[in-house]
Design a protein around this motif. Sequence first.
Motif, PDB file in Angstrom:
ATOM      1  N   CYS A  44      -2.584  14.635  -5.180  1.00  0.00           N
ATOM      2  CA  CYS A  44      -1.601  14.821  -4.100  1.00  0.00           C
ATOM      3  C   CYS A  44      -2.297  14.858  -2.746  1.00  0.00           C
ATOM      4  N   ALA A  45      -3.408  15.610  -2.683  1.00  0.00           N
ATOM      5  CA  ALA A  45      -4.142  15.729  -1.426  1.00  0.00           C
ATOM      6  C   ALA A  45      -4.753  14.401  -0.998  1.00  0.00           C
ATOM      7  N   TRP A  46      -5.005  13.511  -1.927  1.00  0.00           N
ATOM      8  CA  TRP A  46      -5.558  12.192  -1.607  1.00  0.00           C
ATOM      9  C   TRP A  46      -4.456  11.206  -1.230  1.00  0.00           C
ATOM     10  N   SER A  47      -3.365  11.190  -1.983  1.00  0.00           N
ATOM     11  CA  SER A  47      -2.337  10.169  -1.791  1.00  0.00           C
ATOM     12  C   SER A  47      -1.393  10.456  -0.632  1.00  0.00           C
ATOM     13  N   LEU A  48      -1.082  11.724  -0.394  1.00  0.00           N
ATOM     14  CA  LEU A  48      -0.118  12.050   0.661  1.00  0.00           C
ATOM     15  C   LEU A  48      -0.603  11.646   2.053  1.00  0.00           C
ATOM     16  N   PRO A  49      -1.799  12.037   2.484  1.00  0.00           N
ATOM     17  CA  PRO A  49      -2.217  11.614   3.827  1.00  0.00           C
ATOM     18  C   PRO A  49      -2.352  10.096   3.964  1.00  0.00           C
ATOM     19  N   LEU A  50      -2.839   9.436   2.911  1.00  0.00           N
ATOM     20  CA  LEU A  50      -2.970   7.984   2.994  1.00  0.00           C
ATOM     21  C   LEU A  50      -1.607   7.300   3.031  1.00  0.00           C
ATOM     22  N   CYS A  64       0.837  -1.210   0.000  1.00  0.00           N
ATOM     23  CA  CYS A  64       0.000   0.000   0.000  1.00  0.00           C
ATOM     24  C   CYS A  64       0.862   1.246   0.000  1.00  0.00           C
ATOM     25  N   LEU A  65       1.912   1.241   0.787  1.00  0.00           N
ATOM     26  CA  LEU A  65       2.802   2.398   0.851  1.00  0.00           C
ATOM     27  C   LEU A  65       3.482   2.637  -0.495  1.00  0.00           C
ATOM     28  N   CYS A  66       3.886   1.566  -1.168  1.00  0.00           N
ATOM     29  CA  CYS A  66       4.513   1.710  -2.490  1.00  0.00           C
ATOM     30  C   CYS A  66       3.527   2.281  -3.513  1.00  0.00           C
ATOM     31  N   LEU A  67       2.285   1.801  -3.506  1.00  0.00           N
ATOM     32  CA  LEU A  67       1.276   2.333  -4.431  1.00  0.00           C
ATOM     33  C   LEU A  67       0.992   3.808  -4.160  1.00  0.00           C
ATOM     34  N   ARG A  68       0.866   4.174  -2.897  1.00  0.00           N
ATOM     35  CA  ARG A  68       0.605   5.581  -2.555  1.00  0.00           C
ATOM     36  C   ARG A  68       1.797   6.457  -2.924  1.00  0.00           C
ATOM     37  N   THR A  69       2.996   5.942  -2.728  1.00  0.00           N
ATOM     38  CA  THR A  69       4.191   6.711  -3.102  1.00  0.00           C
ATOM     39  C   THR A  69       4.243   6.907  -4.608  1.00  0.00           C
ATOM     40  N   LEU A  70       3.931   5.863  -5.365  1.00  0.00           N
ATOM     41  CA  LEU A  70       3.904   5.979  -6.827  1.00  0.00           C
ATOM     42  C   LEU A  70       2.869   7.003  -7.273  1.00  0.00           C
ATOM     43  N   GLN A  71       1.695   6.957  -6.671  1.00  0.00           N
ATOM     44  CA  GLN A  71       0.646   7.919  -7.014  1.00  0.00           C
ATOM     45  C   GLN A  71       1.095   9.346  -6.721  1.00  0.00           C
ATOM     46  N   LEU A  72       1.744   9.549  -5.591  1.00  0.00           N
ATOM     47  CA  LEU A  72       2.202  10.875  -5.209  1.00  0.00           C
ATOM     48  C   LEU A  72       3.313  11.359  -6.131  1.00  0.00           C
ATOM     49  N   LEU A 125       1.055   8.667   4.346  1.00  0.00           N
ATOM     50  CA  LEU A 125       1.557   8.916   5.703  1.00  0.00           C
ATOM     51  C   LEU A 125       0.908   7.975   6.717  1.00  0.00           C
ATOM     52  N   LEU A 126      -0.392   7.711   6.543  1.00  0.00           N
ATOM     53  CA  LEU A 126      -1.055   6.753   7.437  1.00  0.00           C
ATOM     54  C   LEU A 126      -0.503   5.345   7.258  1.00  0.00           C
ATOM     55  N   ASP A 127      -0.212   4.963   6.009  1.00  0.00           N
ATOM     56  CA  ASP A 127       0.400   3.648   5.773  1.00  0.00           C
ATOM     57  C   ASP A 127       1.784   3.570   6.412  1.00  0.00           C
ATOM     58  N   ALA A 128       2.566   4.641   6.265  1.00  0.00           N
ATOM     59  CA  ALA A 128       3.909   4.663   6.867  1.00  0.00           C
ATOM     60  C   ALA A 128       3.826   4.595   8.386  1.00  0.00           C
ATOM     61  N   GLN A 129       2.881   5.314   8.966  1.00  0.00           N
ATOM     62  CA  GLN A 129       2.701   5.284  10.425  1.00  0.00           C
ATOM     63  C   GLN A 129       2.313   3.885  10.886  1.00  0.00           C
ATOM     64  N   ALA A 130       1.442   3.218  10.136  1.00  0.00           N
ATOM     65  CA  ALA A 130       1.033   1.862  10.504  1.00  0.00           C
ATOM     66  C   ALA A 130       2.215   0.891  10.399  1.00  0.00           C
ATOM     67  N   LEU A 131       3.079   1.102   9.408  1.00  0.00           N
ATOM     68  CA  LEU A 131       4.263   0.243   9.277  1.00  0.00           C
ATOM     69  C   LEU A 131       5.261   0.499  10.398  1.00  0.00           C
ATOM     70  N   ILE A 132       5.456   1.765  10.747  1.00  0.00           N
ATOM     71  CA  ILE A 132       6.400   2.097  11.819  1.00  0.00           C
ATOM     72  C   ILE A 132       5.902   1.565  13.152  1.00  0.00           C
ATOM     73  N   ALA A 133       4.604   1.686  13.381  1.00  0.00           N
ATOM     74  CA  ALA A 133       4.019   1.201  14.631  1.00  0.00           C
ATOM     75  C   ALA A 133       3.848  -0.319  14.636  1.00  0.00           C
TER      76      ALA A 133
END
Length: 163
Positions: free
Chosen positions: A60-66, A20-28, A68-76
């Motif tokens: 950008c407004a759609w992919s960036l927060p999502l 999910c993080l890779c897809l969101r990063t690609l979109q951004l 960040l949420l994916d990254a936070q879930a991975l870090i946690a």
Amino acid sequence: MAHKVPSSSPFWRPAGTVGCLCLRTLQLVLAVATLAVMASSTGELSFHLRYLAPVALWQCAWSLPLGLLDAQALIASRGWQYQHARTILLTIGDGVTTLVVFTVASGSLGTASAASAFQHAEWPHGAPFKTLVALGFASSAALFTSAFLNYASVVCHYRLPPA
């Protein structure tokens, strides 16, 4: 009555994973690249691309927060809470964003084609125009992939038992 597919199913792909993080990063990255090409080109872009900037900003407004949420879930090291409701919302949001981005990219190409055919005007052969249209279609493909995987996840998680 629906039964749940176990989370070990290959179709169950919760948000907050590396994929999910890779897809969101690609979109951004694709949306930022679209904005960068539009900002760097001077005078060459015409009315064919006037809706592409707001759509890229929306992406950008759609992919960036999502992302960040994916990254936070991975870090946690844990997934999102209320996973199924969020997956349904992400499916709807990704689907709408996909349709809008694809529509604008197609419309940009279509208006340029129609203008050159009916008004005997020159086809916008500039590299920025071609790059922007290609980035629009690539963005819609990345968004569609995310929407499709979210949809498959929801459908497979809530599939009906055999009759």
